[in-house]
Design a protein around this motif. Structure first.
Motif, PDB file in Angstrom:
ATOM      1  N   GLN A 179      42.170 -15.854  14.671  1.00  0.00           N
ATOM      2  CA  GLN A 179      40.774 -15.471  15.171  1.00  0.00           C
ATOM      3  C   GLN A 179      40.264 -14.120  14.205  1.00  0.00           C
ATOM      4  OE1 GLN A 179      39.466 -13.202  19.199  1.00  0.00           O
ATOM      5  NE2 GLN A 179      40.746 -14.870  19.402  1.00  0.00           N
ATOM      6  N   HIS A 180      41.326 -13.462  13.726  1.00  0.00           N
ATOM      7  CA  HIS A 180      40.821 -12.361  12.810  1.00  0.00           C
ATOM      8  C   HIS A 180      40.579 -12.758  11.375  1.00  0.00           C
ATOM      9  CE1 HIS A 180      41.231  -8.595  15.228  1.00  0.00           C
ATOM     10  NE2 HIS A 180      42.409  -9.065  15.669  1.00  0.00           N
ATOM     11  N   ALA A 181      41.457 -13.963  11.168  1.00  0.00           N
ATOM     12  CA  ALA A 181      41.302 -14.322   9.673  1.00  0.00           C
ATOM     13  C   ALA A 181      39.929 -14.776   9.324  1.00  0.00           C
ATOM     14  CB  ALA A 181      42.507 -15.359   9.342  1.00  0.00           C
ATOM     15  N   MET A 182      39.510 -15.634  10.477  1.00  0.00           N
ATOM     16  CA  MET A 182      38.200 -16.340  10.188  1.00  0.00           C
ATOM     17  C   MET A 182      37.129 -15.429  10.017  1.00  0.00           C
ATOM     18  SD  MET A 182      38.021 -19.743  12.621  1.00  0.00           S
ATOM     19  CE  MET A 182      38.874 -18.823  14.050  1.00  0.00           C
ATOM     20  N   ARG A 183      37.108 -14.258  11.000  1.00  0.00           N
ATOM     21  CA  ARG A 183      35.947 -13.203  10.617  1.00  0.00           C
ATOM     22  C   ARG A 183      36.101 -12.590   9.554  1.00  0.00           C
ATOM     23  NH1 ARG A 183      36.786 -15.338  15.505  1.00  0.00           N
ATOM     24  NH2 ARG A 183      35.279 -15.654  16.888  1.00  0.00           N
ATOM     25  N   GLN A 184      37.195 -11.980   9.274  1.00  0.00           N
ATOM     26  CA  GLN A 184      37.652 -11.317   8.063  1.00  0.00           C
ATOM     27  C   GLN A 184      37.082 -11.821   6.608  1.00  0.00           C
ATOM     28  OE1 GLN A 184      41.892 -10.423   8.102  1.00  0.00           O
ATOM     29  NE2 GLN A 184      41.655  -8.899   9.573  1.00  0.00           N
ATOM     30  N   GLY A 185      37.337 -13.132   6.823  1.00  0.00           N
ATOM     31  CA  GLY A 185      36.854 -14.205   5.517  1.00  0.00           C
ATOM     32  C   GLY A 185      35.120 -13.793   5.650  1.00  0.00           C
ATOM     33  N   GLY A 186      34.468 -13.965   6.225  1.00  0.00           N
ATOM     34  CA  GLY A 186      33.077 -13.788   6.440  1.00  0.00           C
ATOM     35  C   GLY A 186      32.547 -12.208   5.709  1.00  0.00           C
ATOM     36  N   LYS A 187      33.339 -11.267   6.228  1.00  0.00           N
ATOM     37  CA  LYS A 187      33.145  -9.942   6.137  1.00  0.00           C
ATOM     38  C   LYS A 187      33.512  -9.629   4.628  1.00  0.00           C
ATOM     39  CE  LYS A 187      31.710  -7.220   8.209  1.00  0.00           C
ATOM     40  NZ  LYS A 187      30.366  -6.582   8.184  1.00  0.00           N
TER      41      LYS A 187
END
Length: 457
Positions: free
Chosen positions: A328-336
């Motif tokens: 969950q964190h990895a997916m959102r960190q990728g975009g950021k």
């Protein structure tokens, strides 16, 4: 050539973090603005949370291996290999290709998302005799192995050998271990009905963990509910216990018990990829210490995220809190990170990463599940619907969603075929064969490779 003048963005790793970053870069950067390169041994993104369902045969391996080349707009260059060292001063990443050739890849911006490797301890025999559950090949192999144990037990005339082959040990009471034990136990429970010579009561699954609670993130009530589901199925749960030593035909627990078994599955946590140690930079519990913008302090253009980075968790009040290594964190960190790379490229301000956890889902196979979406505790069919709905929606392509949904429906209606493929039956597939932890260079070897360009063995 004009391509030389374009900034070079190098992304290491094709997990949730790396692929999320690459996709955002492709959408937001014009083709002449930068060159994007991705280093990964495989040209697919593995949807790791569904790996236990591949091991148990509910899903086919292809359904959770999402192709990186399927998109018609895909223009990222892929280097088929693994990064084994990074020289921050020279801005060079050392890559060992899948043909064992070592190459130096220069960059202007680097995004480090190499993920994690299985956390092992100095336990005699562990890496030689335990199976891991972090790759597609391991999941497929474990399925073959478990079914082969039923076949061999059925063929054996020795009662002791038959009993040993029908005992299975899973170490790790987190999500991966619990789901693996639950899904594989269901597989053997259903499969043994096709073996009239085998006594179903001989099949024993052990789930052990050194922690005092199973999946403590779920809270006491849901955690105990999950334990109750597993115990009703006959899975023996031992907490406060680990492995003292492992052998080819038995496992010794730290409480002194000796379990005759040919199957030890190790899922006791993860640690950051050894690639991080090659940088010679500050780490937090082995993860690269970055700021809230996921930038490495003192090194413009160096970003890290996912399991390999200690990203400050701004959604929590505690000082020093870092984001847990979850998809969950990895997916959102990728975009950021992609946004921050673009901001850095264009001379704009970067923004910090902050995301509140949306909840937890644990699929225990069949109609059993526990979940906690937005803090709401659920059990049984409602929890199963939330768990599968979340995973289905998180799959990146419509093709992957269709394959997974079709697999789920087919399995629900027709059950399993209990097929043993035998693809890897003549190859070792233990922890030491998949982690490649000794393939990485030391910081000194990285500098020597970059300076001389000679192959490092």
């Amino acid at each position: 050539m004009d391509t030389v003048t374009r900034p070079r963005i190098l992304v290491v790793g094709a997990g949730f973090a790396g692929v999320g970053c690459v996709r955002r870069l492709e959408r937001k950067l014009s083709p002449d603005e930068a060159d994007v390169t991705l280093v990964t041994p495989f040209s697919y993104q593995l949807y790791l949370p569904l790996l236990p369902q591949v091991a148990s045969g509910v899903l086919t391996p292809q359904s959770i291996a999402v192709s990186l080349r399927r998109s018609k707009k895909y223009r990222t260059r892929i280097i088929p290999g693994g990064a084994i060292g990074v020289d921050l001063q020279s801005k060079v990443c050392v890559v060992r290709t899948i043909t064992d050739r070592i190459v130096n890849e220069s960059y202007d911006y680097i995004v480090l998302a190499p993920g994690s490797v299985t956390r092992t301890f100095d336990i005699p025999g562990l890496v030689d005799h335990a199976f891991g559950m972090k790759t597609l090949a391991e999941a497929a192999y474990i399925r073959d192995h478990v079914i082969s144990q039923l076949d061999l037990a059925d063929a054996s005339q020795d009662p002791e050998e038959r009993a040993a082959r029908l005992q299975f040990v899973v170490v790790g009471g987190g999500y991966a271990g619990t789901e693996t034990a639950a899904c594989l136990q269901l597989l053997t429970h259903n499969a043994v009905k096709r073996y009239p010579r085998l006594d179903p009561s001989l099949i024993k699954w052990h789930l052990i963990d050194i922690a005092p609670k199973l999946m403590p993130e779920l809270g006491d009530k849901l955690g105990l509910s999950a334990q109750e589901v597993l115990r009703k199925r006959g899975i023996e749960i031992s907490l406060g216990v680990s492995i003292a030593k492992a052998g080819p035909e038995e496992v010794t627990f730290t409480d002194g018990r000796v379990i005759p078994t040919h199957t030890l599955i190790w899922t006791a946590g993860v640690v950051a990829s050894p690639l991080i140690a090659t940088l010679g930079a500050e780490t937090v519990r082995g993860r690269l210490a970055v700021n809230a913008e996921m930038n490495l302090p003192g090194h413009d253009g160096v970003f890290a995220l996912g399991d390999a980075a200690a990203v400050p968790d701004l959604a929590k009040d505690e000082d020093g809190s870092i984001c847990p290594p979850t998809a969950q964190h990895a997916m959102r960190q990728g975009g950021k990170v992609a946004d921050n790379v673009i901001a850095s490229l264009r001379g704009g301000p970067m923004s910090p990463y902050s995301h509140k956890d949306l909840g937890l889902v644990v699929d225990l196979g069949g109609k059993d599940a526990v979940s906690k979406p937005m803090g709401v505790p659920l059990r049984g069919v409602p929890a199963q619907a939330v768990a599968r709905g979340y995973h289905w929606s998180a799959l990146r392509t419509n093709v992957a969603k269709t394959r997974v949904l079709t697999n789920w429906m087919l399995n629900a209606v027709a059950g399993d075929d209990f097929v043993r493929t035998g693809f890897q039956s003549r190859k070792p597939a233990k922890l030491r064969d998949f982690e490649y932890v000794h393939a990485y260079l030391t910081p000194e070897e990285v500098r020597a490779q970059v300076a001389g360009g000679a192959q490092v063995e």
